[in-house]
Design a protein around this motif. Sequence first.
Motif, PDB file in Angstrom:
ATOM      1  N   TYR A  43      -2.679   5.934  -3.106  1.00 40.05           N
ATOM      2  CA  TYR A  43      -1.285   5.026  -3.059  1.00 40.05           C
ATOM      3  C   TYR A  43      -1.328   5.674  -1.605  1.00 40.05           C
ATOM      4  CZ  TYR A  43       0.981   9.829  -2.818  1.00 40.05           C
ATOM      5  OH  TYR A  43       1.123  11.207  -2.105  1.00 40.05           O
ATOM      6  N   GLN A  44      -1.019   5.045  -0.431  1.00 42.88           N
ATOM      7  CA  GLN A  44      -1.040   5.259   0.977  1.00 42.88           C
ATOM      8  C   GLN A  44       0.411   5.556   1.413  1.00 42.88           C
ATOM      9  OE1 GLN A  44      -4.125   3.044   3.356  1.00 42.88           O
ATOM     10  NE2 GLN A  44      -3.742   1.455   1.298  1.00 42.88           N
ATOM     11  N   ARG A  45       0.016   7.129   2.930  1.00 39.16           N
ATOM     12  CA  ARG A  45       0.822   7.152   3.538  1.00 39.16           C
ATOM     13  C   ARG A  45       0.712   6.753   4.780  1.00 39.16           C
ATOM     14  NH1 ARG A  45       4.160  11.235   0.253  1.00 39.16           N
ATOM     15  NH2 ARG A  45       5.020  12.122   2.185  1.00 39.16           N
ATOM     16  N   ARG A  46       2.193   6.911   5.547  1.00 40.81           N
ATOM     17  CA  ARG A  46       1.936   6.721   7.250  1.00 40.81           C
ATOM     18  C   ARG A  46       2.661   8.463   7.616  1.00 40.81           C
ATOM     19  NH1 ARG A  46       0.072   2.981   9.048  1.00 40.81           N
ATOM     20  NH2 ARG A  46       1.775   3.106  11.214  1.00 40.81           N
ATOM     21  N   SER A  49       6.070  12.645   8.116  1.00 36.95           N
ATOM     22  CA  SER A  49       4.968  11.325   6.727  1.00 36.95           C
ATOM     23  C   SER A  49       6.187  10.945   5.533  1.00 36.95           C
ATOM     24  CB  SER A  49       4.107  12.261   6.631  1.00 36.95           C
ATOM     25  OG  SER A  49       3.428  11.949   5.029  1.00 36.95           O
ATOM     26  N   HIS A  50       5.675   9.730   5.011  1.00 36.46           N
ATOM     27  CA  HIS A  50       6.437   8.913   3.990  1.00 36.46           C
ATOM     28  C   HIS A  50       4.953   8.182   3.493  1.00 36.46           C
ATOM     29  CE1 HIS A  50       7.137   5.068   5.931  1.00 36.46           C
ATOM     30  NE2 HIS A  50       6.680   6.071   7.249  1.00 36.46           N
ATOM     31  N   ARG A  51       6.377   7.911   2.516  1.00 35.30           N
ATOM     32  CA  ARG A  51       5.101   6.858   1.453  1.00 35.30           C
ATOM     33  C   ARG A  51       5.323   5.903   2.207  1.00 35.30           C
ATOM     34  NH1 ARG A  51       3.628   6.737  -4.852  1.00 35.30           N
ATOM     35  NH2 ARG A  51       2.866   4.335  -4.552  1.00 35.30           N
ATOM     36  N   ASP A 110      -3.003   6.772   5.146  1.00 39.70           N
ATOM     37  CA  ASP A 110      -3.737   7.616   4.485  1.00 39.70           C
ATOM     38  C   ASP A 110      -3.968   7.145   3.318  1.00 39.70           C
ATOM     39  OD1 ASP A 110      -5.320   9.861   6.664  1.00 39.70           O
ATOM     40  OD2 ASP A 110      -3.267   9.989   6.693  1.00 39.70           O
ATOM     41  N   CYS A 111      -4.998   6.958   2.322  1.00 39.00           N
ATOM     42  CA  CYS A 111      -4.860   7.175   1.168  1.00 39.00           C
ATOM     43  C   CYS A 111      -5.355   9.300   0.286  1.00 39.00           C
ATOM     44  CB  CYS A 111      -6.459   6.642   0.827  1.00 39.00           C
ATOM     45  SG  CYS A 111      -6.477   4.993   0.734  1.00 39.00           S
ATOM     46  N   MET A 112      -4.167   8.788  -1.026  1.00 33.14           N
ATOM     47  CA  MET A 112      -4.327   9.647  -1.206  1.00 33.14           C
ATOM     48  C   MET A 112      -4.374   9.421  -3.028  1.00 33.14           C
ATOM     49  SD  MET A 112      -2.042  11.072   1.592  1.00 33.14           S
ATOM     50  CE  MET A 112      -2.206  12.522   0.770  1.00 33.14           C
ATOM     51  N   THR A 113      -5.323  10.832  -3.489  1.00 31.55           N
ATOM     52  CA  THR A 113      -5.689  10.742  -4.432  1.00 31.55           C
ATOM     53  C   THR A 113      -4.818  11.233  -5.424  1.00 31.55           C
ATOM     54  OG1 THR A 113      -6.668  12.271  -4.412  1.00 31.55           O
ATOM     55  CG2 THR A 113      -7.717  10.614  -3.777  1.00 31.55           C
ATOM     56  N   PHE A 155      -8.970  10.053   1.258  1.00 27.09           N
ATOM     57  CA  PHE A 155      -9.373  11.700   2.014  1.00 27.09           C
ATOM     58  C   PHE A 155      -8.114  12.264   2.363  1.00 27.09           C
ATOM     59  CE2 PHE A 155     -13.128   8.857   4.410  1.00 27.09           C
ATOM     60  CZ  PHE A 155     -14.189   9.933   2.979  1.00 27.09           C
ATOM     61  N   ASN A 156      -6.539  11.506   1.891  1.00 31.33           N
ATOM     62  CA  ASN A 156      -5.797  12.893   1.498  1.00 31.33           C
ATOM     63  C   ASN A 156      -5.893  12.918   3.146  1.00 31.33           C
ATOM     64  OD1 ASN A 156      -5.504  12.740  -1.364  1.00 31.33           O
ATOM     65  ND2 ASN A 156      -7.801  13.269  -1.197  1.00 31.33           N
ATOM     66  N   LYS A 157      -5.504  12.469   4.055  1.00 30.07           N
ATOM     67  CA  LYS A 157      -5.785  12.838   5.301  1.00 30.07           C
ATOM     68  C   LYS A 157      -6.040  13.756   5.913  1.00 30.07           C
ATOM     69  CE  LYS A 157      -0.818  12.783   4.626  1.00 30.07           C
ATOM     70  NZ  LYS A 157       0.639  13.681   5.000  1.00 30.07           N
ATOM     71  N   TRP A 158      -7.485  13.866   5.065  1.00 26.35           N
ATOM     72  CA  TRP A 158      -8.479  15.370   6.030  1.00 26.35           C
ATOM     73  C   TRP A 158     -10.054  14.662   5.871  1.00 26.35           C
ATOM     74  CZ3 TRP A 158      -6.500  18.697   8.256  1.00 26.35           C
ATOM     75  CH2 TRP A 158      -5.510  19.266   7.435  1.00 26.35           C
TER      76      TRP A 158
END
Length: 433
Positions: free
Chosen positions: A228-231, A270-272, A304-307, A330-333
């Motif tokens: 899923y993605q977060r901004r 940050s939020h989904r 960012d894509c979150m696993t 990469f979960n923001k990294w």
Amino acid sequence: MDSIWTQTEQLPPFDKLRSDLKTDVLIIGGGLAGVLCAYKLAQAGVDYALVEADRICRGITRNTTAKITSQHGLIYDKLIRKFGIERTRLYLEANQGALAEYNALCKDIPCDFEEKDSFVYSLDDRKKLDRELEALDKLGFRAEFAADIPLPFPTAGAIKFPCQAQFHPLKFLAAISKDLRIFEHTKVLELGPGKAITDGGNISACKIIVATHFPLLNKHGGYFLKLYQRRSYVLALESASDVRGMYVDENERGLSFRNYGGQLLLGGSSHRTGKGGGGWQELEHFACRNYPDARITARWAAQDCMTLDGVPYIGLYSKGTTGLYVVTGFNKWGVTSSLAAASVLTDLLLGRKNPYAEMFSPSRTMLRPQLAANMLEAVLGLLTPTTPRCPHMGCALKYNAAEHSWDCPCHGSRFREDGVLIDNPAADGKQRM
């Protein structure tokens, strides 16, 4: 809405593909991960080509805060509980190895590389910090507790990773990309075994790496469930304080801080994607209260894509896709993890054993709590009886008033108000009305 990086550096242009092409390795996607894969393959003497639908690094890469660190939040206590000590040590080693490689590369590249200590702080939970320190001690890593840090609010302390780094990402990329075989404005229209059809010609390749932020194939790998993605949002502040390091809150909705060129980069909110958030307004209120003399010189947002488990997906796209590889999540990294990913994929493509490949394998278990949350969002998005809808999988879009866009809470696609695609995984065209 340009980042401080795009204000201060221009990347070299590359031609569009205008004929059919044959290559050993095709890389799809010209962000940091894709360009680093190309660079590593070129260094290894591999025949490769990279195609990018727009310009290289015009997506997530230009909107990073550009921290080079293996400290990815309070992650190591969590990883030990999920994977055990030995596999978690591999994650740490892979990222520390990438940090060391950046250090070596940047000695010959004028990219404002600076060694900085990295800190993860907690506003009110010392126990979380203690658990993370215990986890790092089990891994044999020298972390420190910092009771006092130069931020404008009280904390319960922070965990310090010494000798991490920061840089100017586009200056770095301008240097390493200039001699690479890259085709810009070349969009992949269809992807099959050993072949990609683009708007500039057909490409035959023995092996293919998909480095498109969110993977472009739905029918393999289950990435629409695994990601899923977060901004998150950033302000550049002139006449604010020098925090003398890199800082991030252990809470994913908290704030991050680092300096560049006499300015403070304040990030957070940050939020989904597709859900409500404070956006730049929340950061502006914080800056007004805590840095009243500061002036905003730039603002931007990242996605960012979150696993499912906090570890990137790097390796074979799925068990049944021989010759097709992926790098995502990469979960923001993404700065440090992109170079770690390029090293893993180069070894896999060359048939060399890589000690980190199993840790990052996209085929590892999906049985994580986040899977249920992703499935629930998808069901809600499909059942919500509103328009417009996302062409990716039909979820209802939500209006993002801060950025004047329509965003998908299921998988993170974004569209301008006129319906034109901004961010994938939607592949093309406009939102459905």
